[in-house]
Design a protein around this motif. Structure first.
Motif, mmCIF file in Angstrom:
data_model
loop_
_atom_site.group_PDB
_atom_site.id
_atom_site.type_symbol
_atom_site.label_atom_id
_atom_site.label_comp_id
_atom_site.label_asym_id
_atom_site.label_seq_id
_atom_site.Cartn_x
_atom_site.Cartn_y
_atom_site.Cartn_z
ATOM 1 N N ALA A 1 2.594 6.956 29.553
ATOM 2 C CA ALA A 1 2.395 5.623 28.982
ATOM 3 C C ALA A 1 2.788 4.592 30.027
ATOM 4 N N VAL A 2 1.852 3.745 30.414
ATOM 5 C CA VAL A 2 2.102 2.714 31.427
ATOM 6 C C VAL A 2 2.394 1.399 30.712
ATOM 7 N N ILE A 3 3.607 0.891 30.920
ATOM 8 C CA ILE A 3 4.072 -0.317 30.244
ATOM 9 C C ILE A 3 3.725 -1.544 31.076
ATOM 10 N N LYS A 4 3.160 -2.531 30.418
ATOM 11 C CA LYS A 4 2.919 -3.837 31.037
ATOM 12 C C LYS A 4 3.638 -4.874 30.178
ATOM 13 N N VAL A 5 4.705 -5.444 30.719
ATOM 14 C CA VAL A 5 5.521 -6.398 29.978
ATOM 15 C C VAL A 5 4.674 -7.597 29.555
ATOM 16 N N HIS A 6 4.896 -8.076 28.328
ATOM 17 C CA HIS A 6 4.160 -9.190 27.711
ATOM 18 C C HIS A 6 2.721 -8.812 27.363
ATOM 19 N N ASP A 7 2.377 -7.547 27.499
ATOM 20 C CA ASP A 7 1.020 -7.115 27.166
ATOM 21 C C ASP A 7 1.065 -5.946 26.188
ATOM 22 N N GLY A 8 1.568 -4.808 26.628
ATOM 23 C CA GLY A 8 1.611 -3.620 25.788
ATOM 24 C C GLY A 8 1.682 -2.371 26.631
ATOM 25 N N VAL A 9 1.010 -1.315 26.184
ATOM 26 C CA VAL A 9 1.031 -0.050 26.916
ATOM 27 C C VAL A 9 -0.384 0.495 27.037
ATOM 28 N N ALA A 10 -0.599 1.224 28.133
ATOM 29 C CA ALA A 10 -1.836 1.982 28.326
ATOM 30 C C ALA A 10 -1.480 3.455 28.200
ATOM 31 N N ILE B 1 -8.452 14.779 33.313
ATOM 32 C CA ILE B 1 -9.734 14.556 33.983
ATOM 33 C C ILE B 1 -10.682 13.760 33.094
ATOM 34 N N ASP B 2 -10.515 13.881 31.766
ATOM 35 C CA ASP B 2 -11.400 13.176 30.845
ATOM 36 C C ASP B 2 -10.723 11.981 30.192
ATOM 37 N N SER B 3 -9.520 11.637 30.654
ATOM 38 C CA SER B 3 -8.727 10.645 29.944
ATOM 39 C C SER B 3 -9.016 9.221 30.410
ATOM 40 N N ASN B 4 -9.539 8.403 29.491
ATOM 41 C CA ASN B 4 -9.607 6.970 29.699
ATOM 42 C C ASN B 4 -8.455 6.362 28.917
ATOM 43 N N PRO B 5 -7.745 5.399 29.492
ATOM 44 C CA PRO B 5 -6.551 4.890 28.815
ATOM 45 C C PRO B 5 -6.879 4.196 27.494
ATOM 46 N N LEU B 6 -5.974 4.384 26.547
ATOM 47 C CA LEU B 6 -6.036 3.678 25.277
ATOM 48 C C LEU B 6 -5.035 2.536 25.346
ATOM 49 N N HIS B 7 -5.488 1.302 25.196
ATOM 50 C CA HIS B 7 -4.628 0.133 25.338
ATOM 51 C C HIS B 7 -4.121 -0.308 23.959
ATOM 52 N N ILE B 8 -2.804 -0.394 23.841
ATOM 53 C CA ILE B 8 -2.162 -0.934 22.646
ATOM 54 C C ILE B 8 -1.529 -2.259 23.050
ATOM 55 N N ARG B 9 -1.987 -3.353 22.464
ATOM 56 C CA ARG B 9 -1.549 -4.677 22.900
ATOM 57 C C ARG B 9 -0.772 -5.394 21.796
ATOM 58 N N ILE B 10 0.351 -5.965 22.209
ATOM 59 C CA ILE B 10 1.191 -6.721 21.290
ATOM 60 C C ILE B 10 0.448 -7.983 20.853
ATOM 61 N N GLY B 11 0.430 -8.226 19.537
ATOM 62 C CA GLY B 11 -0.236 -9.404 19.003
ATOM 63 C C GLY B 11 -1.729 -9.249 18.823
ATOM 64 N N THR C 1 2.377 -9.447 7.386
ATOM 65 C CA THR C 1 1.308 -10.325 6.902
ATOM 66 C C THR C 1 0.006 -10.182 7.682
ATOM 67 N N THR C 2 0.099 -10.092 9.021
ATOM 68 C CA THR C 2 -1.122 -9.975 9.831
ATOM 69 C C THR C 2 -1.464 -8.536 10.173
ATOM 70 N N HIS C 3 -0.486 -7.630 10.027
ATOM 71 C CA HIS C 3 -0.680 -6.200 10.302
ATOM 72 C C HIS C 3 -1.101 -5.929 11.754
ATOM 73 N N VAL C 4 -0.569 -6.728 12.672
ATOM 74 C CA VAL C 4 -0.762 -6.469 14.094
ATOM 75 C C VAL C 4 0.573 -6.028 14.696
ATOM 76 N N VAL C 5 0.498 -5.418 15.862
ATOM 77 C CA VAL C 5 1.692 -4.895 16.529
ATOM 78 C C VAL C 5 2.581 -6.042 16.999
ATOM 79 N N VAL D 1 12.035 -1.106 24.539
ATOM 80 C CA VAL D 1 11.434 -1.924 23.486
ATOM 81 C C VAL D 1 10.645 -3.057 24.129
ATOM 82 N N LEU D 2 9.372 -3.160 23.762
ATOM 83 C CA LEU D 2 8.510 -4.254 24.231
ATOM 84 C C LEU D 2 8.289 -5.225 23.090
ATOM 85 N N PHE D 3 8.361 -6.510 23.385
ATOM 86 C CA PHE D 3 8.141 -7.507 22.337
ATOM 87 C C PHE D 3 7.469 -8.741 22.923
#
Length: 380
Positions: free
Chosen positions: A186-195, A202-212, A272-276, A378-380
């Protein structure tokens, strides 16, 4: 009376639930659900460097399981005390019974089933070898001559099939079918989220989870339903807030957690918004309060690239010491820390070092032990 242990050998792969490449979390979770079959389990590790050194799981009296230090994958299986009747052991390979409570495994028996191999103190074949030594050689113990065809086999060792000369118990496990679908890193990008990168690589394209941005529906579609949904009711950290923020001002309510124990991650969702809102990644350090609740998440924090053409921006990984990661996040003085005792609400849990320290930075919090091992991010 313990149930008998039936072992169907698969050189290079393992046997039964004990498959090379299985994660520590998965196997311990399986063993915990079968206490009658595996009543006595010991976990051995180096407490000073438990985040990065190999771990041995001893299932009394017959099995020693060696897990790699960084990825916590089953690397080597040792089957021993073949004549100990508690419980009795039966070992077979394909359709041949090698040993049982009434049959002793000897050098000649191995040769009949597996055929010729190179000379040496053990009989070595790809993915498996047979040893004639006890685990501990006591003073005066008589060991048969290597040429004795009636030598009794004392240990059977199964490991991954590797190129000649590359076998090393400290190596990581090479990617294998057991890992397919697991989180690789899991590659962490602060203020963004994780890839998130999954096996097979070999077949893996990153899945991006973004805060907000990423919603609970997105998580369910991409990662499957969480193993648990936990509604957040612990507001003790609110006392440290600089100013009180009402629920309406926050616009997110109390929130709830999506717990993905199998990936070593939690997601705090807005009510309320059901986002990360937050992402928590766990290192699964032996001896820490949260050990074995989560699978190890192989996380790394990515810094800013030096220029637009920089394809390899700097990164710090879970295996780095806290001081190294802290300087990476904030080159100046580290921020003040708060102490956390995760065993405060659990009277039955007694650990030698239950206290961890929370260090807050811009957009990220590190939880570290007294030994400078980062146990969660913890990322926020």
């Amino acid at each position: 009376m313990y149930s008998a242990l039936d072992i169907d050998l698969k050189p290079g792969y393992g046997f039964g639930i004990f498959e090379i490449g299985t994660s520590l979390w998965t196997l311990l979770d399986t063993l915990r659900r079968h206490p009658a079959a595996y009543p006595q389990i010991d976990i051995k590790y180096d407490p000073d460097t438990s985040a990065t050194t190999p771990i041995i799981v001893h299932i009394r009296p017959h099995l020693d399981l060696l897990f790699s230090g960084k990825h916590q994958r089953l690397h080597t299986i040792c089957i021993r005390k073949l004549r100990d009747p508690n419980p009795p052991v039966t070992v077979q390979y394909k359709d041949s019974i090698l040993c049982s409570p009434n049959d002793i495994l000897r050098r000649v028996g191995v040769a009949k089933v597996f055929g010729p191999t190179y000379p040496g103190d053990e009989l070595r074949y790809p993915g498996i070898w047979f040893s004639f030594d006890e685990d501990i050689l006591g003073e005066g113990l008589k060991v048969s001559h290597p040429g004795d065809r009636m030598q009794e086999v004392k240990r059977i060792v199964i490991s991954q099939i590797e190129p000649e000369g590359s076998e090393d118990a400290l190596d990581e496990v090479t990617e294998c079918p057991t890992m397919v679908g697991d989180l690789a890193r899991a590659v962490i990008k602060v203020h963004d989220g994780v890839a998130l990168y999954f096996y097979p690589k070999i077949d893996s394209n990153p899945l991006h989870i973004r805060i907000g941005e990423t919603t609970s529906q997105d998580l369910t579609l991409d990662l499957g339903p969480p193993l648990r949904v936990h509604y957040k009711d612990d507001e003790r950290m609110q006392i440290h807030a600089a100013a009180k923020v009402t629920e309406a001002e926050d616009g997110a309510g109390t929130g709830y957690f999506y717990n993905y124990f199998q990936y070593g991650m939690d997601f705090l969702m807005s009510e309320t918004t059901h986002v990360v809102k937050k992402i928590i990644l766990h290192t699964n350090v032996p001896g820490s309060p949260l050990f074995q609740r989560y699978k190890r998440c192989n996380w790394e924090i990515e810094g800013e690239p030096e220029d637009d053409e920089d394809d390899a921006p700097p990164r710090k990984r879970f295996s780095d010491r806290f001081e190294t990661i802290s300087h990476f996040l904030s080159p100046h003085e580290p921020p003040p820390s708060m102490t956390l005792d995760r065993t405060a609400d659990e009277d039955s849990l007694n650990l030698p070092n239950p206290i961890t320290h929370l260090h807050g930075y811009d957009g990220i919090i590190l939880e570290a032990t007294n030994l400078s091992q980062v146990v969660s991010v913890v990322l926020f």
